[in-house]
Design an enzyme around this catalytic site. Structure first.
Site, PDB file in Angstrom:
ATOM      1  N   LYS A 123       0.657   5.008   6.889  1.00  0.00           N
ATOM      2  CA  LYS A 123       0.033   5.759   5.785  1.00  0.00           C
ATOM      3  C   LYS A 123       0.580   7.175   5.778  1.00  0.00           C
ATOM      4  O   LYS A 123       1.252   7.614   6.698  1.00  0.00           O
ATOM      5  CB  LYS A 123      -1.492   5.807   5.943  1.00  0.00           C
ATOM      6  CG  LYS A 123      -2.167   4.454   6.034  1.00  0.00           C
ATOM      7  CD  LYS A 123      -2.100   3.678   4.742  1.00  0.00           C
ATOM      8  CE  LYS A 123      -2.717   2.282   4.932  1.00  0.00           C
ATOM      9  NZ  LYS A 123      -2.414   1.385   3.864  1.00  0.00           N
ATOM     10  N   SER A 180       0.802  -1.230   0.000  1.00  0.00           N
ATOM     11  CA  SER A 180       0.000   0.000   0.000  1.00  0.00           C
ATOM     12  C   SER A 180       0.832   1.277   0.000  1.00  0.00           C
ATOM     13  O   SER A 180       0.340   2.328  -0.349  1.00  0.00           O
ATOM     14  CB  SER A 180      -0.967   0.022   1.184  1.00  0.00           C
ATOM     15  OG  SER A 180      -0.267   0.243   2.390  1.00  0.00           O
TER      16      SER A 180
END
Length: 189
Positions: free
Chosen positions: A93, A50
């Site tokens: 993230k 990701s």
């Protein structure tokens, strides 16, 4: 005979001192390692794609747990936070939206407070980029986070993750330890 006995006793004393010194060193090193991990940096292994291309699956990072003790996360920081349904699972993230801002994704473009966000972190491996995301105003303790590999990231766009709350943030990804070819600071990643 007396000299032999004295030598044996002296050897026992020296062995006892050496053993105590080794035990003390082990205790000191253990305390320092625990303190280092708990108060300064903790290791983390990246699992999944990701955050490609900035981070790859298998990368080993040091997370600065003290980075946000006095400061708040900034836009584009790589943050590590607890997953709300399992606090033992950690996600990494990139911060896109800050508390109080309105975030919207429309026609593959991110808007912050109605203005297009100029960013170069998002990576797409096909023509399809991002689904639209209705305008959402972050609360005073929320951050909007996205993975860099936007097509393969479970992030604030997902109901599973959603906007991250401030008290769930563990720290900032500070340094990559592995692989050796990419060792270094993550300040500009």
């Amino acid at each position: 005979m007396e000299s032999r006995t004295m030598k044996k006793e002296e050897k026992k004393k020296n062995f006892g001192r050496a053993f105590c010194m080794v035990a003390i060193y082990i205790i000191i090193i253990t305390v320092l390692c625990v303190a280092f991990q708990h108060y300064l940096y903790s290791p983390m292994r990246v699992i999944g794609d990701s955050m490609n291309p900035a981070l790859s699956s298998g990368d080993i990072l040091l997370v600065s747990e003290s980075a946000y003790k006095e400061a708040e996360p900034g836009r584009f920081d790589l943050i590590v936070f607890k997953y709300k349904y399992d606090i033992h699972t950690r996600y990494i993230k990139r911060v896109i939206g800050l508390p109080g801002e309105t975030v919207e994704i429309k026609d593959n473009t991110i808007y912050i407070n109605g203005e297009e966000l100029k960013e170069y972190y998002g990576y797409y491996d096909s023509e399809k980029k991002m689904d639209d995301y209705a305008a959402y105003t972050l609360r005073t303790d929320e951050y909007f986070v996205l993975g860099d590999n936007r097509e393969h990231s479970v992030d604030s766009r997902s109901g599973d993750v959603g906007p991250g709350e401030r008290d769930m943030i563990i720290g900032r990804a500070a340094f990559r330890l592995w692989p050796f070819k990419a060792v270094g600071s993550l300040k500009y990643q």
